[in-house]
Design a protein around this motif. Structure first.
Motif, PDB file in Angstrom:
ATOM      1  N   PRO A   1      14.606 -39.035 -34.036  1.00 45.80           N
ATOM      2  CA  PRO A   1      13.939 -38.168 -35.019  1.00 45.80           C
ATOM      3  C   PRO A   1      12.629 -38.786 -35.488  1.00 45.80           C
ATOM      4  CG  PRO A   1      15.805 -39.307 -36.007  1.00 45.80           C
ATOM      5  CD  PRO A   1      15.862 -39.604 -34.546  1.00 45.80           C
ATOM      6  N   THR A   2      11.686 -37.902 -35.840  1.00 44.78           N
ATOM      7  CA  THR A   2      10.347 -38.382 -36.206  1.00 44.78           C
ATOM      8  C   THR A   2       9.955 -38.072 -37.639  1.00 44.78           C
ATOM      9  OG1 THR A   2       9.354 -36.302 -35.440  1.00 44.78           O
ATOM     10  CG2 THR A   2       9.547 -38.100 -33.825  1.00 44.78           C
ATOM     11  N   THR A   3      10.605 -37.101 -38.258  1.00 39.48           N
ATOM     12  CA  THR A   3      10.107 -36.595 -39.544  1.00 39.48           C
ATOM     13  C   THR A   3      11.190 -36.639 -40.604  1.00 39.48           C
ATOM     14  OG1 THR A   3       8.685 -35.083 -38.303  1.00 39.48           O
ATOM     15  CG2 THR A   3       8.936 -34.668 -40.652  1.00 39.48           C
ATOM     16  N   VAL A   4      10.839 -37.219 -41.749  1.00 36.35           N
ATOM     17  CA  VAL A   4      11.763 -37.264 -42.884  1.00 36.35           C
ATOM     18  C   VAL A   4      12.017 -35.850 -43.384  1.00 36.35           C
ATOM     19  CG1 VAL A   4      12.019 -37.994 -45.286  1.00 36.35           C
ATOM     20  CG2 VAL A   4      11.108 -39.590 -43.600  1.00 36.35           C
ATOM     21  N   GLY A   5      13.278 -35.541 -43.682  1.00 39.67           N
ATOM     22  CA  GLY A   5      13.596 -34.228 -44.225  1.00 39.67           C
ATOM     23  C   GLY A   5      15.075 -33.935 -44.154  1.00 39.67           C
ATOM     24  N   SER A   6      15.479 -32.855 -44.807  1.00 37.71           N
ATOM     25  CA  SER A   6      16.857 -32.365 -44.759  1.00 37.71           C
ATOM     26  C   SER A   6      16.844 -31.057 -43.980  1.00 37.71           C
ATOM     27  CB  SER A   6      17.408 -32.155 -46.168  1.00 37.71           C
ATOM     28  OG  SER A   6      18.731 -31.668 -46.133  1.00 37.71           O
ATOM     29  N   TYR A   7      17.609 -30.984 -42.906  1.00 41.37           N
ATOM     30  CA  TYR A   7      17.549 -29.856 -41.993  1.00 41.37           C
ATOM     31  C   TYR A   7      18.909 -29.150 -41.931  1.00 41.37           C
ATOM     32  CZ  TYR A   7      13.364 -32.388 -40.514  1.00 41.37           C
ATOM     33  OH  TYR A   7      12.160 -33.032 -40.493  1.00 41.37           O
ATOM     34  N   SER A   8      18.872 -27.826 -42.098  1.00 35.90           N
ATOM     35  CA  SER A   8      20.082 -27.015 -41.957  1.00 35.90           C
ATOM     36  C   SER A   8      20.110 -26.479 -40.525  1.00 35.90           C
ATOM     37  CB  SER A   8      20.092 -25.867 -42.964  1.00 35.90           C
ATOM     38  OG  SER A   8      20.183 -26.363 -44.279  1.00 35.90           O
ATOM     39  N   VAL A   9      21.029 -27.008 -39.736  1.00 39.34           N
ATOM     40  CA  VAL A   9      21.095 -26.690 -38.311  1.00 39.34           C
ATOM     41  C   VAL A   9      22.295 -25.787 -38.057  1.00 39.34           C
ATOM     42  CG1 VAL A   9      21.248 -27.645 -35.990  1.00 39.34           C
ATOM     43  CG2 VAL A   9      20.068 -28.929 -37.794  1.00 39.34           C
ATOM     44  N   THR A  10      22.073 -24.670 -37.418  1.00 43.14           N
ATOM     45  CA  THR A  10      23.180 -23.779 -37.042  1.00 43.14           C
ATOM     46  C   THR A  10      23.738 -24.238 -35.700  1.00 43.14           C
ATOM     47  OG1 THR A  10      22.182 -21.915 -38.211  1.00 43.14           O
ATOM     48  CG2 THR A  10      23.875 -21.411 -36.580  1.00 43.14           C
ATOM     49  N   ILE A  11      24.962 -24.773 -35.721  1.00 44.52           N
ATOM     50  CA  ILE A  11      25.584 -25.235 -34.482  1.00 44.52           C
ATOM     51  C   ILE A  11      26.632 -24.212 -34.043  1.00 44.52           C
ATOM     52  CG2 ILE A  11      25.175 -27.675 -34.916  1.00 44.52           C
ATOM     53  CD1 ILE A  11      28.030 -27.933 -35.916  1.00 44.52           C
ATOM     54  N   SER A  12      26.900 -24.175 -32.747  1.00 48.07           N
ATOM     55  CA  SER A  12      27.845 -23.203 -32.220  1.00 48.07           C
ATOM     56  C   SER A  12      28.633 -23.808 -31.065  1.00 48.07           C
ATOM     57  CB  SER A  12      27.121 -21.935 -31.750  1.00 48.07           C
ATOM     58  OG  SER A  12      26.205 -22.234 -30.709  1.00 48.07           O
ATOM     59  N   ALA A  13      29.835 -23.274 -30.872  1.00 48.63           N
ATOM     60  CA  ALA A  13      30.682 -23.635 -29.740  1.00 48.63           C
ATOM     61  C   ALA A  13      31.273 -22.336 -29.198  1.00 48.63           C
ATOM     62  CB  ALA A  13      31.788 -24.597 -30.155  1.00 48.63           C
ATOM     63  N   THR A  14      31.232 -22.160 -27.888  1.00 45.91           N
ATOM     64  CA  THR A  14      31.653 -20.897 -27.271  1.00 45.91           C
ATOM     65  C   THR A  14      32.686 -21.156 -26.190  1.00 45.91           C
ATOM     66  OG1 THR A  14      29.456 -19.939 -27.664  1.00 45.91           O
ATOM     67  CG2 THR A  14      30.842 -18.862 -26.007  1.00 45.91           C
ATOM     68  N   ASP A  15      33.737 -20.323 -26.181  1.00 50.22           N
ATOM     69  CA  ASP A  15      34.678 -20.310 -25.066  1.00 50.22           C
ATOM     70  C   ASP A  15      34.894 -18.861 -24.649  1.00 50.22           C
ATOM     71  OD1 ASP A  15      36.343 -19.211 -26.963  1.00 50.22           O
ATOM     72  OD2 ASP A  15      37.822 -20.838 -26.934  1.00 50.22           O
ATOM     73  N   GLY A  16      35.864 -18.631 -23.804  1.00 50.23           N
ATOM     74  CA  GLY A  16      36.082 -17.293 -23.284  1.00 50.23           C
ATOM     75  C   GLY A  16      36.512 -16.285 -24.331  1.00 50.23           C
ATOM     76  N   MET A  17      36.996 -16.751 -25.505  1.00 51.63           N
ATOM     77  CA  MET A  17      37.479 -15.845 -26.533  1.00 51.63           C
ATOM     78  C   MET A  17      36.444 -15.568 -27.617  1.00 51.63           C
ATOM     79  SD  MET A  17      40.421 -15.107 -25.404  1.00 51.63           S
ATOM     80  CE  MET A  17      41.097 -14.238 -26.808  1.00 51.63           C
ATOM     81  N   GLY A  18      35.338 -16.296 -27.612  1.00 52.33           N
ATOM     82  CA  GLY A  18      34.328 -16.034 -28.624  1.00 52.33           C
ATOM     83  C   GLY A  18      33.534 -17.281 -28.983  1.00 52.33           C
ATOM     84  N   THR A  19      32.739 -17.147 -30.048  1.00 51.31           N
ATOM     85  CA  THR A  19      31.853 -18.214 -30.508  1.00 51.31           C
ATOM     86  C   THR A  19      32.125 -18.523 -31.966  1.00 51.31           C
ATOM     87  OG1 THR A  19      30.092 -17.587 -28.959  1.00 51.31           O
ATOM     88  CG2 THR A  19      29.444 -18.890 -30.874  1.00 51.31           C
ATOM     89  N   ASP A  20      32.192 -19.819 -32.282  1.00 50.00           N
ATOM     90  CA  ASP A  20      32.312 -20.253 -33.673  1.00 50.00           C
ATOM     91  C   ASP A  20      31.003 -20.925 -34.069  1.00 50.00           C
ATOM     92  OD1 ASP A  20      33.403 -20.759 -36.169  1.00 50.00           O
ATOM     93  OD2 ASP A  20      34.173 -22.716 -35.567  1.00 50.00           O
ATOM     94  N   THR A  21      30.516 -20.630 -35.261  1.00 47.34           N
ATOM     95  CA  THR A  21      29.282 -21.242 -35.745  1.00 47.34           C
ATOM     96  C   THR A  21      29.540 -21.950 -37.070  1.00 47.34           C
ATOM     97  OG1 THR A  21      28.597 -19.248 -36.939  1.00 47.34           O
ATOM     98  CG2 THR A  21      27.849 -19.487 -34.663  1.00 47.34           C
ATOM     99  N   ALA A  22      28.692 -22.914 -37.375  1.00 49.12           N
ATOM    100  CA  ALA A  22      28.772 -23.643 -38.642  1.00 49.12           C
ATOM    101  C   ALA A  22      27.383 -24.182 -38.957  1.00 49.12           C
ATOM    102  CB  ALA A  22      29.791 -24.774 -38.557  1.00 49.12           C
ATOM    103  N   THR A  23      27.164 -24.519 -40.227  1.00 47.26           N
ATOM    104  CA  THR A  23      25.888 -25.096 -40.641  1.00 47.26           C
ATOM    105  C   THR A  23      26.034 -26.600 -40.780  1.00 47.26           C
ATOM    106  OG1 THR A  23      25.222 -23.077 -41.805  1.00 47.26           O
ATOM    107  CG2 THR A  23      24.076 -25.111 -42.387  1.00 47.26           C
ATOM    108  N   LEU A  24      25.292 -27.317 -39.961  1.00 45.05           N
ATOM    109  CA  LEU A  24      25.281 -28.780 -39.985  1.00 45.05           C
ATOM    110  C   LEU A  24      24.034 -29.247 -40.736  1.00 45.05           C
ATOM    111  CD1 LEU A  24      26.008 -31.693 -38.976  1.00 45.05           C
ATOM    112  CD2 LEU A  24      24.694 -31.133 -36.906  1.00 45.05           C
ATOM    113  N   THR A  25      24.242 -30.054 -41.781  1.00 44.07           N
ATOM    114  CA  THR A  25      23.110 -30.619 -42.523  1.00 44.07           C
ATOM    115  C   THR A  25      22.775 -31.993 -41.951  1.00 44.07           C
ATOM    116  OG1 THR A  25      23.725 -29.441 -44.547  1.00 44.07           O
ATOM    117  CG2 THR A  25      22.251 -31.321 -44.775  1.00 44.07           C
TER     118      THR A  25
END
Length: 578
Positions: free
Chosen positions: A385-409
């Motif tokens: 990483p290069t820049t100081v800050g707090s980042y709200s990252v939308t992460i996801s995981a997908t399988d054959g039944m669907g996708t789950d998402t969450a917010t990673l800080t």
């Protein structure tokens, strides 16, 4: 008529005027922690590129953004804030929007002083108490493993010769604190897991010596505090032939279940509701089924308190949603289980892995800090990483039944306070202490300062003349765009002693004499001069003693000293002849 037509044609040839942006609408403010608020709004319309300016309590906070979301950090827990948003383009700025107010939760502070003591079969953890915390959450290798109502915890779900990383967060009704600094510990042992060792362990567990270990024997063999559903999960994962019993080969192959991951929320719910000895498979957890998800040995009062807190509709049962499974879904699709906070340092390698149940076929991450990328096949976020800050990252995981998402800080460059944690001062002298921290903080704080002292929130200098003696645990903070780092400063303020003993004393020649200098608060050294002939003095105890030999009246200058200063008085000693 010809002139009228020419005039109308001229009007149609005039280019359209550019427009300033409309006022942002639907402004909402949500507290994400005791020190952070996320502000969102609906995009404005207007010509050209539009940026947005966010105002906190009427004053701009942060820099202009092009997105319709803004993260405001470094806030004070338990405080109400008002937010408005203005839109800008090359034609000017709109009026500020309708205000959205939010109150940050009064979450407890981050635990400090975490230390770990290693063993072969356990790791003992201990940390400093946090004011306002009702419980502590223990993390191992970034994943929550348990909770504790005290400032100690013993982890028995470990393997020999293995390195573990531990951190702790505090919690109360308002929410959780940030995780403490991690400590790493490597357990003892050679880690060989030899077959003979586990054969002996199997024989120890096989209480009735019938050559198999059933679940009740398995529980007895592992007298730890792990929830019963965790033990069920480990037992079932070792029972390869689904016989309901473990053979010595199954026991050895799975090393007593120690390599099995802790079940997810959805798995825990299913184990308690369907696969436990008391489960009724009705899709809800009663208090007895819920008890299986808590540590074995949890007191009834604490069990009832936790159950009632989760039972939002007072139905006497917990639905999947109340238990903490998003949208109430079970195991039909993958579920992200990795921790949702991570931190790094600018210029240093960073790595975070998205972990999910089942077997995701792909992963995603939107809004990563500059310098980081994601491997969509493995779910590993890495880079420098290069820049100081707090980042709200939308992460996801997908399988054959669907996708789950969450917010990673992801917080890059949270300040770390490096100045000393012990300081002292006196009520008779000016005091100065400089908060020193990494990552160029933009603001500083110091809570629980002794009376007479204050902190410069811009420079981090604590100064003044303290007015009250005592020891204070001062919570130092340093804040930048990434968040806030904290440390406890033990500050001891002393007051000079005041001599309280009588200032006259009589004696007789050739008769033993004794006089004790006393002072409040206590002194660490004393002086007394000049003394009558025959008398001596202790500088450490303040005792004047001996047998006087000459009748006389002597004015003795006595002093009492400690780190706060010195008090001086005149003692009149009268020695008479018999």
């Amino acid at each position: 008529m010809r002139f009228l037509i020419l005039f109308l044609l001229a009007l149609t040839a005039i280019p359209a005027f550019s427009q300033g942006p409309t006022v942002p609408s639907n402004v909402q403010a949500t507290a994400t922690s005791g020190s952070a608020v996320t502000v969102t709004w609906t995009a404005s319309t207007g010509t050209g590129a539009i940026t947005y300016r966010v105002f906190r309590n009427g004053t701009q906070t942060g820099t202009d953004v092009s997105a319709t979301t803004f993260s405001d950090t470094g806030l004070t827990p338990g405080t109400t804030y008002s937010y408005t948003v203005s839109a800008l383009n090359t034609d000017g700025a709109s009026s500020q929007s309708v205000a959205a107010t939010v109150t940050t939760p009064n979450t407890p502070g981050t635990p400090t002083g975490l230390r770990a003591t290693r063993g072969t079969d356990q790791v003992s953890l201990q940390w400093n108490s946090v004011s306002g915390a009702i419980e502590y959450v223990i993390f191992r290798n970034g994943t929550e493993i348990d909770t504790s109502t005290t400032t100690t915890y013993i982890d028995t779900d470990i393997e020999p010769a293995t390195t573990y990383r531990y951190s702790v967060a505090s919690t109360n009704a308002s929410g959780d604190s940030a995780k403490s600094a991690e400590v790493a510990v490597t357990t003892k042992g050679d880690g060989s897991k030899r077959e003979a060792v586990w054969t002996r362990e199997f024989e120890r567990a096989d209480g009735d010596f019938d050559g198999i270990v059933d679940f009740d024997e398995y529980l007895v063999a592992f007298p730890n505090k792990l929830p019963e559903i965790v033990m069920i999960h480990r037992f079932n994962s070792s029972d390869d032939d689904e016989s309901g019993d473990l053979t010595v080969d199954e026991y050895i192959a799975h090393f007593a279940g120690k390599t099995v991951k802790r079940p997810s929320k959805a798995q825990a719910f299913t184990l308690a509701d369907e696969f436990s000895s008391i489960g009724d498979a009705d899709g809800y957890l009663d208090i007895y089924e819920y008890a299986l998800t808590l540590n074995r040995g949890t007191k009834e009062a604490q069990l009832t308190k936790k159950f009632n807190k989760a039972d939002k509709n007072d139905s006497g049962f917990l639905s999947p949603v109340e238990f903490g499974i998003r949208n109430g879904r079970g195991e039909e699709a993958t579920e992200i289980t990795s921790p949702l906070t991570a931190s790094g340092t600018p210029g240093e390698a960073f790595e975070y892995e998205i972990i999910a149940t089942k077997e995701p076929t792909s992963y995603g991450a939107v809004g990563l800090p500059p310098g980081l990328t994601i491997d969509t096949t493995t779910g590993v976020i890495s880079g420098t990483p290069t820049t100081v800050g707090s980042y709200s990252v939308t992460i996801s995981a997908t399988d054959g039944m669907g996708t789950d998402t969450a917010t990673l800080t992801i917080r890059i460059g949270v300040p770390s306070i490096t100045s000393t944690t012990i300081a002292s001062g006196s009520t008779t002298a000016s005091f100065s202490y400089q908060i020193i921290a990494t990552q160029t903080p933009t603001a500083y704080g110091a809570a629980n300062l002794p009376a007479g002292l204050s902190v410069n929130t811009t420079t981090g200098l604590i100064s003044g003349t303290p007015t009250t003696a005592g020891t204070s645990n001062v919570v130092l903070t340093a804040t930048n765009a990434a968040g806030t780092g904290s440390k406890v400063l033990v500050l001891t303020i002393t007051a000079p002693p005041s001599i309280t003993s009588a200032l006259t004393k009589s004696g007789t020649t050739n008769v033993a004499f004794s006089y004790q200098i006393t002072a409040t608060p206590a002194a660490t050294s004393y002086t007394a001069s000049p003394l009558p002939a025959g008398l001596t003095f202790s500088t450490t105890t303040g005792l004047i003693s001996g047998t006087p030999t000459v009748a006389a009246v002597t004015n003795v200058t006595i002093t009492a000293t400690n780190t706060g200063g010195t008090d001086t008085e005149t003692l009149v000693i009268t020695i008479s002849a018999p």
